[in-house]
Design a protein around this motif. Structure first.
Motif, short mmCIF file in Angstrom:
data_model
loop_
_atom_site.label_atom_id
_atom_site.label_comp_id
_atom_site.label_asym_id
_atom_site.label_seq_id
_atom_site.Cartn_x
_atom_site.Cartn_y
_atom_site.Cartn_z
N ARG A 23 8.29 3.47 -24.88
CA ARG A 23 8.71 2.16 -24.41
C ARG A 23 9.47 2.28 -23.10
N ILE A 24 10.27 3.31 -22.99
CA ILE A 24 11.03 3.51 -21.76
C ILE A 24 10.09 3.81 -20.60
N SER A 25 9.08 4.66 -20.87
CA SER A 25 8.13 4.98 -19.81
C SER A 25 7.34 3.77 -19.36
N ARG A 26 7.03 2.86 -20.31
CA ARG A 26 6.31 1.66 -19.94
C ARG A 26 7.16 0.78 -19.04
N ARG A 27 8.44 0.71 -19.39
CA ARG A 27 9.34 -0.08 -18.54
C ARG A 27 9.45 0.54 -17.15
N ASN A 28 9.53 1.85 -17.11
CA ASN A 28 9.58 2.50 -15.81
C ASN A 28 8.33 2.25 -15.01
N GLY A 29 7.18 2.25 -15.69
CA GLY A 29 5.94 1.96 -14.98
C GLY A 29 5.91 0.56 -14.43
N ASP A 30 6.44 -0.41 -15.19
CA ASP A 30 6.50 -1.79 -14.69
C ASP A 30 7.42 -1.89 -13.48
N SER A 31 8.54 -1.15 -13.55
CA SER A 31 9.48 -1.22 -12.43
C SER A 31 8.88 -0.60 -11.17
N HIS A 32 8.00 0.39 -11.35
CA HIS A 32 7.35 0.98 -10.18
C HIS A 32 6.24 0.08 -9.66
N ARG A 33 5.59 -0.66 -10.59
CA ARG A 33 4.48 -1.50 -10.14
C ARG A 33 4.96 -2.77 -9.43
N ARG A 34 6.17 -3.22 -9.76
CA ARG A 34 6.63 -4.48 -9.16
C ARG A 34 6.77 -4.40 -7.64
N PRO A 35 7.43 -3.38 -7.07
CA PRO A 35 7.47 -3.31 -5.60
C PRO A 35 6.11 -3.17 -4.97
N THR A 36 5.20 -2.43 -5.65
CA THR A 36 3.85 -2.29 -5.11
C THR A 36 3.13 -3.62 -5.08
N ALA A 37 3.24 -4.38 -6.17
CA ALA A 37 2.60 -5.69 -6.20
C ALA A 37 3.21 -6.63 -5.16
N TRP A 38 4.52 -6.53 -4.99
CA TRP A 38 5.18 -7.38 -3.98
C TRP A 38 4.68 -7.05 -2.58
N LEU A 39 4.55 -5.77 -2.28
CA LEU A 39 4.05 -5.37 -0.97
C LEU A 39 2.59 -5.79 -0.78
N LEU A 40 1.79 -5.65 -1.85
CA LEU A 40 0.39 -6.05 -1.75
C LEU A 40 0.26 -7.55 -1.51
N ASN A 41 1.07 -8.33 -2.18
CA ASN A 41 1.02 -9.78 -1.97
C ASN A 41 1.37 -10.15 -0.54
N HIS A 42 2.41 -9.52 -0.01
CA HIS A 42 2.79 -9.80 1.37
C HIS A 42 1.73 -9.31 2.35
N ALA A 43 1.11 -8.15 2.06
CA ALA A 43 0.06 -7.65 2.95
C ALA A 43 -1.15 -8.59 2.93
N ARG A 44 -1.50 -9.10 1.75
CA ARG A 44 -2.62 -10.05 1.68
C ARG A 44 -2.30 -11.31 2.48
N ALA A 45 -1.08 -11.82 2.31
CA ALA A 45 -0.71 -13.03 3.05
C ALA A 45 -0.69 -12.76 4.54
N LEU A 46 -0.24 -11.57 4.95
CA LEU A 46 -0.18 -11.23 6.38
C LEU A 46 -1.58 -11.24 7.00
#
Length: 338
Positions: A23-46
């Protein structure tokens, strides 16, 4: 059979407890995916906003041209003002205090006075002119050699020319230096030629204020141009925005492409302003160099420095983002799904 124990059913082995590490590793994976998704969203909008400008080349080119011209005008005035200040800085060396020594002052006394003045931190250099040198220079410059030869004696006094280390815009300090030098016992009179430098700096000050006024007005024009462009884009995509709000899109998600559109308009307008400014300087460099050569000067017209170039690009991007932010904040609130 009596007395025989019935066969016991085997117990099911208990499943091991799920480790909490998973469960901890899953949470860590989500925390790592959030900045990546945020950057991808901004790159798509750019890149989506850049593609939108590419799909409307005529309207985009006109908007970028207006922004570029509006930014090039105050930048050009700034370059002109910078070159005028360079010229004024070189003319500061022409500011001098002429000390007319008393009649009968010997050459050794004049030399001692000059050496004392060279040690003054307010003075850059000192030049001495003996009566004989002054008479010779007067005869060569005025063409009155025969008339001066007829004089019974040399009427010119010894002269010490002082070049202040202070610049022309420090008129108060230079006047204080002249008054201090005039109190010396060897000095009969001290004259300061500073009026023309003060007039020059007054003109430069007026030009500086004019640059700020024109720059502020044109900056407001850039904000209005970008804001109007983004407003039209919002109105053209009104139905798309309503559908996006119906399916749960947030205002930040809808606002993002429009802000990046203002970013691209500001950046492209700033680059165009730099191109127009460089072209203008290239066209003016030749005539200015020829004019400087006629006056015996090696003056070369200079453009924007690296720091000024970066500031212009940052300001143009800031104006683009500011105009788009004002337009989106004003009109996005008025669009609600019916």
């Amino acid at each position: 059979m009596i007395g025989r124990n019935p066969r016991k059913r085997p117990r099911k082995a208990a499943s091991p407890p799920k480790p909490k590490v998973a469960r901890i590793s899953r949470r860590n994976g989500d925390s790592h995916r959030r900045p990546t998704a945020w950057l991808l969203n901004h790159a798509r909008a750019l890149f989506f906003s850049l593609g939108k400008l590419y799909r409307t080349p005529t309207a985009s080119a006109m908007t970028v041209a207006v922004i570029g011209i509006a930014l090039a005008l105050p930048a050009g005035l700034y370059v002109v003002l910078t070159n005028i200040e360079r010229v004024a800085g070189s003319w500061d060396r022409g500011v001098q205090i002429t000390l007319y020594l008393k009649s009968g002052t010997s050459d050794p006394a004049m030399t001692d006075l000059a050496n004392q003045l060279r040690n003054d931190p307010r003075i850059e250099r000192v030049k001495t002119v003996t009566p004989e040198q002054g008479l010779s220079e007067l005869a060569e410059s005025a063409g009155f050699g025969d008339a001066l030869d007829a004089l019974p004696n040399n009427p010119l006094p010894p002269v010490v020319i002082v070049y202040p280390r202070l610049q022309g815009h420090q008129a108060t300090q230079i006047r204080a230096l002249r008054q201090n030098l005039a109190t010396r016992p060897e000095v009969a009179d001290a004259q300061l030629n500073l009026a023309w430098v003060e007039r020059l700096y007054a003109i430069v000050t007026i030009a500086q204020r004019a640059v700020w006024v024109v720059g502020g007005m044109l900056a407001l024009a850039v904000l209005l141009v970008v804001g109007n462009t983004i407003r039209l884009d919002i109105l053209n995509r009104r139905q798309e925005i309503e559908v996006a709000k119906l399916i749960g899109a947030t205002d930040a998600f809808i606002r993002r492409p429009f802000l990046y559109g203002g970013f691209w308009l500001g950046l492209l307008g700033g680059l165009l302003a730099l191109i127009l400014l460089a072209l203008s300087l290239w066209l003016l460099a030749g005539p200015i160099n020829r004019l400087a050569g006629l006056y015996g000067s090696d003056y070369v017209l200079t453009g924007l420095s690296l720091g000024a170039t970066l500031r212009l690009l940052v300001l143009s991007i800031a104006f683009g983002l500011g105009g788009s932010w004002l337009a989106v904040g004003r009109h996005l609130r008025d669009i609600e799904p019916s």
